[in-house]
Design an enzyme around this catalytic site. Structure first.
Site, PDB file in Angstrom:
ATOM      1  N   LYS A  10      -8.002 -12.619  -3.077  1.00  0.00           N
ATOM      2  CA  LYS A  10      -9.668 -12.201  -4.016  1.00  0.00           C
ATOM      3  C   LYS A  10      -8.722 -11.785  -5.481  1.00  0.00           C
ATOM      4  CE  LYS A  10      -9.671  -7.612  -4.807  1.00  0.00           C
ATOM      5  NZ  LYS A  10      -8.784  -6.641  -5.067  1.00  0.00           N
ATOM      6  N   PRO A  94       0.597 -10.755  -2.027  1.00  0.00           N
ATOM      7  CA  PRO A  94       1.494  -9.610  -2.249  1.00  0.00           C
ATOM      8  C   PRO A  94       1.139  -8.940  -1.396  1.00  0.00           C
ATOM      9  CG  PRO A  94       0.407 -10.732  -4.448  1.00  0.00           C
ATOM     10  CD  PRO A  94       0.290 -11.464  -3.707  1.00  0.00           C
ATOM     11  N   GLY A  98      -3.564  -5.956  -5.107  1.00  0.00           N
ATOM     12  CA  GLY A  98      -4.830  -6.529  -6.107  1.00  0.00           C
ATOM     13  C   GLY A  98      -5.006  -6.836  -5.131  1.00  0.00           C
ATOM     14  N   GLY A 102      -4.715  -7.989   2.564  1.00  0.00           N
ATOM     15  CA  GLY A 102      -4.646  -6.678   4.105  1.00  0.00           C
ATOM     16  C   GLY A 102      -6.571  -6.555   4.206  1.00  0.00           C
ATOM     17  N   SER A 104      -8.224  -9.376   4.026  1.00  0.00           N
ATOM     18  CA  SER A 104      -9.310 -10.464   3.298  1.00  0.00           C
ATOM     19  C   SER A 104      -8.416 -10.986   5.312  1.00  0.00           C
ATOM     20  CB  SER A 104      -8.369 -11.572   2.753  1.00  0.00           C
ATOM     21  OG  SER A 104      -8.478 -12.700   3.107  1.00  0.00           O
ATOM     22  N   ASP A 136     -13.009  -2.749   0.920  1.00  0.00           N
ATOM     23  CA  ASP A 136     -12.832  -4.164   0.133  1.00  0.00           C
ATOM     24  C   ASP A 136     -12.761  -5.883   1.337  1.00  0.00           C
ATOM     25  OD1 ASP A 136     -12.748  -3.864  -2.310  1.00  0.00           O
ATOM     26  OD2 ASP A 136     -10.312  -4.660  -2.399  1.00  0.00           O
TER      27      ASP A 136
HETATM   28  O1  C5P Z   1     -11.339   1.937   0.947  1.00  0.00           O
HETATM   29  P1  C5P Z   1     -10.288   0.862   0.845  1.00  0.00           P
HETATM   30  O2  C5P Z   1      -9.345   1.830   2.573  1.00  0.00           O
HETATM   31  O3  C5P Z   1     -10.159   0.122   0.692  1.00  0.00           O
HETATM   32  O4  C5P Z   1      -9.517   2.554   0.380  1.00  0.00           O
HETATM   33  C1  C5P Z   1      -8.377   3.096   0.152  1.00  0.00           C
HETATM   34  C2  C5P Z   1      -8.508   4.292  -1.121  1.00  0.00           C
HETATM   35  O5  C5P Z   1      -8.993   4.229  -1.913  1.00  0.00           O
HETATM   36  C3  C5P Z   1      -9.359   4.988  -0.461  1.00  0.00           C
HETATM   37  O6  C5P Z   1      -9.622   6.343   1.172  1.00  0.00           O
HETATM   38  C4  C5P Z   1      -9.398   5.715  -1.355  1.00  0.00           C
HETATM   39  O7  C5P Z   1      -8.490   7.265  -1.550  1.00  0.00           O
HETATM   40  C5  C5P Z   1      -9.942   5.274  -2.581  1.00  0.00           C
HETATM   41  N1  C5P Z   1     -11.113   5.600  -2.742  1.00  0.00           N
HETATM   42  C6  C5P Z   1     -11.903   5.524  -4.041  1.00  0.00           C
HETATM   43  N2  C5P Z   1     -13.298   4.679  -4.363  1.00  0.00           N
HETATM   44  C7  C5P Z   1     -13.107   3.523  -3.908  1.00  0.00           C
HETATM   45  C8  C5P Z   1     -12.517   3.024  -2.954  1.00  0.00           C
HETATM   46  C9  C5P Z   1     -11.512   3.245  -2.178  1.00  0.00           C
HETATM   47  O8  C5P Z   1     -11.921   6.973  -4.451  1.00  0.00           O
HETATM   48  N3  C5P Z   1     -14.603   2.833  -4.288  1.00  0.00           N
END
Ligand code: C5P
Length: 327
Positions: A10, A94, A98, A102, A104, A136
């Site tokens: 994405k 990659p 971004g 992972g 997906s 995500d």
């Molecule tokens: O949910 P995900 O594992 O992708 O998030 C990784 C880190 O990014 C979280 O532990 C958090 O520190 C930060 N994050 C955040 N706000 C979001 C999504 C992620 O602060 N909306």
């Protein structure tokens, strides 16, 4: 019988970061768009126990922290099944780039495992497992053009865009999303000149984004075709993205730390991209082009200078679903 699926990437068409929440996550608003570039995931079940992750890329963890491992464990637990699972990840995208690779991978593995184990989940259960594993993941349950709110895990299908040529440029550096959020908090505290105003400032960011997104989306009818009567404003959904002021807030903290990423964005614009942006917290920068030819030409010139480029195109929800299963 093994099941093989494509795990599409994405990009983010804009991303606004709002206030930090009591659970440590940030409220955000973004428009996710799936693209045709993908990894390939193969799952196979045999009698026994255990989950084995195989991936030739050393940057991908093959232990229980792997997102595919995490969804597989949850699916087994939920369906009360015993099986020995082998999940093989063929990595083209990659890692920490971004592009949501992972996340997906995990959703693609979930769909494949449901078929392999003959354990179909109800939609709500699938969403629960996905959201638990990461913010995500849920977007990949829908595919196409998707509005993400909450911490990004609340997803809504948006009107589809016509296919748009896209160049992905991935500089050889990984950006920590968690660190980028922390840097954003610091920037906001300074900008608001005090913690008490930080939340107000962050909320304003969100409402500005929703106005821009509304302006952009109102140029398009439900099938992604420009609405008649908008004159030349609606000639191309791409130019309207720029006009509507769709931006990714992460650029404000990531570009100062990695100026080479800003250079890549400028370069894509000079090469004729109608819209260029950081995807998620990076490090991938993408450019959207009016034609595949223009995209190919830009990619050729940039790769000749040693940049890692991929030419792809946006993938509609219908294509995303139709092309996911290989066998
Ligand atoms: O949910 P995900 O594992 O992708 O998030 C990784 C880190 O990014 C979280 O532990 C958090 O520190 C930060 N994050 C955040 N706000 C979001 C999504 C992620 O602060 N909306």
């Amino acid at each position: 019988m093994a099941v093989t699926v494509r795990s599409f990437a994405k990009i983010n068409l804009g991303l606004a970061i709002g206030p930090a929440r009591p659970d440590g996550f940030h409220a955000l608003e973004t428009i996710y768009q799936t693209v045709a570039a993908h990894d390939v995931i193969r799952v196979e079940a045999a009698p026994g126990d255990g989950i084995e992750i195989r991936c030739a890329n050393p940057l991908v963890p093959c232990d229980e922290t792997n997102t595919c491992h995490r969804v597989a464990a949850r699916l087994l637990r939920h369906s009360k099944q015993r099986a020995r699972l082998a999940i093989t990840i063929e990595k083209n995208l990659p890692v920490q780039g971004g592009l949501g690779a992972g996340s997906s991978n995990a959703v693609a593995a979930l769909f494949a495992l449901e078929r392999e184990l003959q354990a179909p989940l109800a939609a709500a259960e699938r969403l629960r497992i996905a959201a638990e594993v990461g913010s995500d993941l849920p977007l990949f349950l829908l595919g196409g053009t998707v509005l993400g709110v909450g911490r990004g895990e609340q997803v809504y299908a948006l009107a589809e865009l016509p296919a748009i040529a896209c160049v992905l440029v991935t500089p050889p550096l990984a950006v920590s999303t968690a660190q980028a959020f922390r840097d954003w908090d610091e920037l906001m505290t300074n900008a608001a000149k005090g913690p008490s105003l930080t939340e107000v400032h962050a909320s304003v960011t969100l409402s500005k984004f929703s106005r821009s997104a509304f302006e952009w989306l109102s140029y398009l009818d439900v099938s992604g075709v420009p609405v008649e009567g908008n004159g030349d404003r609606a000639e191309t959904p791409l130019l309207d993205l720029v006009r509507a002021g769709i931006e990714n807030d992460f650029e404000r903290v990531v570009f100062p730390q990695y100026p080479e990423l800003r250079d890549v964005k400028r370069r894509l614009e000079r090469e004729g991209a109608d819209f260029a942006s950081l995807s998620g917290s990076g490090s991938t920068i993408y450019g959207l082009f009016r034609s595949r030819e223009r995209a190919m030409q830009a990619a050729r010139r940039m790769s000749a200078e040693g940049m890692a480029t991929t030419v792809t195109e946006t993938l509609s929800r219908r294509q995303y679903r139709a092309q996911m299963f290989v066998s």
